[in-house]
Design an enzyme around this catalytic site. Structure first.
Site, mmCIF file in Angstrom:
data_model
loop_
_atom_site.group_PDB
_atom_site.id
_atom_site.type_symbol
_atom_site.label_atom_id
_atom_site.label_comp_id
_atom_site.label_asym_id
_atom_site.label_seq_id
_atom_site.Cartn_x
_atom_site.Cartn_y
_atom_site.Cartn_z
ATOM 1 N N GLY A 60 0.769 -1.245 0.000
ATOM 2 C CA GLY A 60 0.000 0.000 0.000
ATOM 3 C C GLY A 60 0.798 1.291 0.000
ATOM 4 O O GLY A 60 0.221 2.363 0.195
ATOM 5 N N TRP A 62 2.169 3.077 -2.401
ATOM 6 C CA TRP A 62 1.796 4.069 -3.435
ATOM 7 C C TRP A 62 0.516 4.794 -3.012
ATOM 8 O O TRP A 62 0.418 6.005 -3.117
ATOM 9 C CB TRP A 62 1.588 3.385 -4.801
ATOM 10 C CG TRP A 62 2.861 3.047 -5.515
ATOM 11 C CD1 TRP A 62 4.107 2.950 -4.963
ATOM 12 C CD2 TRP A 62 3.006 2.772 -6.915
ATOM 13 N NE1 TRP A 62 5.017 2.619 -5.950
ATOM 14 C CE2 TRP A 62 4.380 2.508 -7.143
ATOM 15 C CE3 TRP A 62 2.128 2.706 -7.984
ATOM 16 C CZ2 TRP A 62 4.881 2.194 -8.417
ATOM 17 C CZ3 TRP A 62 2.612 2.393 -9.257
ATOM 18 C CH2 TRP A 62 3.985 2.143 -9.466
ATOM 19 N N LYS A 159 4.295 -0.562 -14.189
ATOM 20 C CA LYS A 159 5.545 -1.312 -14.185
ATOM 21 C C LYS A 159 5.591 -2.189 -15.434
ATOM 22 O O LYS A 159 4.568 -2.723 -15.868
ATOM 23 C CB LYS A 159 5.556 -2.211 -12.941
ATOM 24 C CG LYS A 159 6.873 -2.956 -12.732
ATOM 25 C CD LYS A 159 6.682 -4.188 -11.880
ATOM 26 C CE LYS A 159 6.459 -3.974 -10.415
ATOM 27 N NZ LYS A 159 7.633 -3.532 -9.661
HETATM 28 C C1 LIG Z 1 5.471 -4.829 -6.219
HETATM 29 S S1 LIG Z 1 3.982 -5.212 -5.399
HETATM 30 C C2 LIG Z 1 3.158 -3.660 -5.319
HETATM 31 C C3 LIG Z 1 3.717 -2.689 -4.317
HETATM 32 C C4 LIG Z 1 2.827 -1.464 -4.138
HETATM 33 N N1 LIG Z 1 2.888 -0.596 -5.293
HETATM 34 C C5 LIG Z 1 3.213 -0.653 -2.936
HETATM 35 O O1 LIG Z 1 3.632 0.482 -3.114
HETATM 36 O O2 LIG Z 1 3.063 -1.123 -1.816
HETATM 37 C C6 LIG Z 1 3.104 -6.079 -6.648
HETATM 38 C C7 LIG Z 1 1.716 -6.505 -6.246
HETATM 39 O O3 LIG Z 1 1.005 -6.943 -7.415
HETATM 40 C C8 LIG Z 1 0.015 -7.853 -6.960
HETATM 41 N N2 LIG Z 1 -0.582 -8.600 -8.085
HETATM 42 C C9 LIG Z 1 0.014 -9.464 -8.930
HETATM 43 N N3 LIG Z 1 -0.868 -9.962 -9.804
HETATM 44 C C10 LIG Z 1 -2.069 -9.396 -9.521
HETATM 45 C C11 LIG Z 1 -3.390 -9.516 -10.068
HETATM 46 N N4 LIG Z 1 -3.637 -10.338 -11.101
HETATM 47 N N5 LIG Z 1 -4.396 -8.804 -9.505
HETATM 48 C C12 LIG Z 1 -4.145 -7.984 -8.465
HETATM 49 N N6 LIG Z 1 -2.916 -7.825 -7.900
HETATM 50 C C13 LIG Z 1 -1.895 -8.523 -8.417
HETATM 51 C C14 LIG Z 1 0.784 -8.728 -5.975
HETATM 52 O O4 LIG Z 1 -0.099 -9.396 -5.098
HETATM 53 C C15 LIG Z 1 1.683 -7.690 -5.276
HETATM 54 O O5 LIG Z 1 1.136 -7.286 -4.042
#
Ligand SMILES: C[S@@+](CC[C@H](N)C(=O)[O-])C[C@H]1O[C@@H](n2cnc3c(N)ncnc32)[C@H](O)[C@@H]1O
Length: 203
Positions: A60, A62, A159
């Site tokens: 969370g 962002w 990303k």
């Molecule tokens: C790098 S983390 C995000 C970090 C976030 N931006 C932060 O600032 O805390 C990537 C996230 O993408 C989520 N994710 C991957 N595939 C997904 C999907 N199909 N639907 C929803 N979330 C997904 C993962 O569960 C993970 O929590």
């Protein structure tokens, strides 16, 4: 055995990382926050009173950044994982690719939004080409969603990894948006193929 070595190296890296230390001091849930801050410092996309959709939002940071720094911003987020509450944020626990969730997100504001951000990434397999491809698919899905839901002057940040689908994603972006940039924020790890695509102003 290989995995243990990987985890050990990861823990050592985390301990030395200045962004990890800074995020702890500033009360952010992840070092990822500085990537969004650096993107915003360069492109100046987030304003007060912004309607935001945060895809792949957990844990969370962002959303925390937007909620803390931009007055009256409203955010809806989705992630496979749950997240701790954040002011002005409604969170959906689920898979973004599921049409039912996309529909719920669309209905939440009932109008077009200003900013869609996606930090979605699948769990790394260790095979960088496979990771880039799967995360690329999520990026394409998020971009199509953004084209449908953004205001004309809205922005999409996602990303993406350098890999086989990179050029296809940039071309798709250019088809729908007037301004498309690729940016690797200084806080993105040098040894990662991670980059961000920033798309502004729908055609
Ligand atoms: C790098 S983390 C995000 C970090 C976030 N931006 C932060 O600032 O805390 C990537 C996230 O993408 C989520 N994710 C991957 N595939 C997904 C999907 N199909 N639907 C929803 N979330 C997904 C993962 O569960 C993970 O929590």
């Amino acid at each position: 055995m290989k995995k243990n070595k990987f985890s050990k190296n990861w823990i050592i890296k985390q301990k030395r990382d200045i962004y990890v230390k800074k995020s702890k001091l500033e009360g952010y849930r992840s070092r990822a926050v500085y990537k969004l801050e650096e993107i915003n410092n360069k492109f100046n996309l987030i304003k007060n009173n912004t309607l935001v959709i945060d895809l792949g939002a957990a844990p969370g940071s962002w959303s925390q950044f937007i909620s803390r720094n931009f007055n009256n911003s409203k955010i809806i987020s989705i992630d496979l994982k749950d997240i701790e509450p954040i002011k002005n944020l409604v969170h959906i626990k689920g898979d973004f690719t599921d049409e039912k969730h996309k529909k719920n997100i669309k209905n939440y504001f009932g109008k077009k939004v200003d900013l869609i951000i996606s930090d979605m990434a699948v769990n790394t397999t260790g095979n960088k080409s496979v990771d880039a491809l799967v995360t690329g698919e999520l990026c394409i899905d998020a971009m199509n969603f953004a084209v449908e839901l953004l205001n004309k002057n809205g922005s999409f940040i996602s990303k993406l990894f350098m890999g086989s689908s990179f050029n296809e994603i940039v071309a798709l972006g250019k088809k729908s948006f007037l301004d498309v940039d690729i940016f690797k924020p200084p806080s993105s790890r040098k040894d990662s193929k991670e980059n961000f695509i920033i798309c502004r102003n729908l055609r």
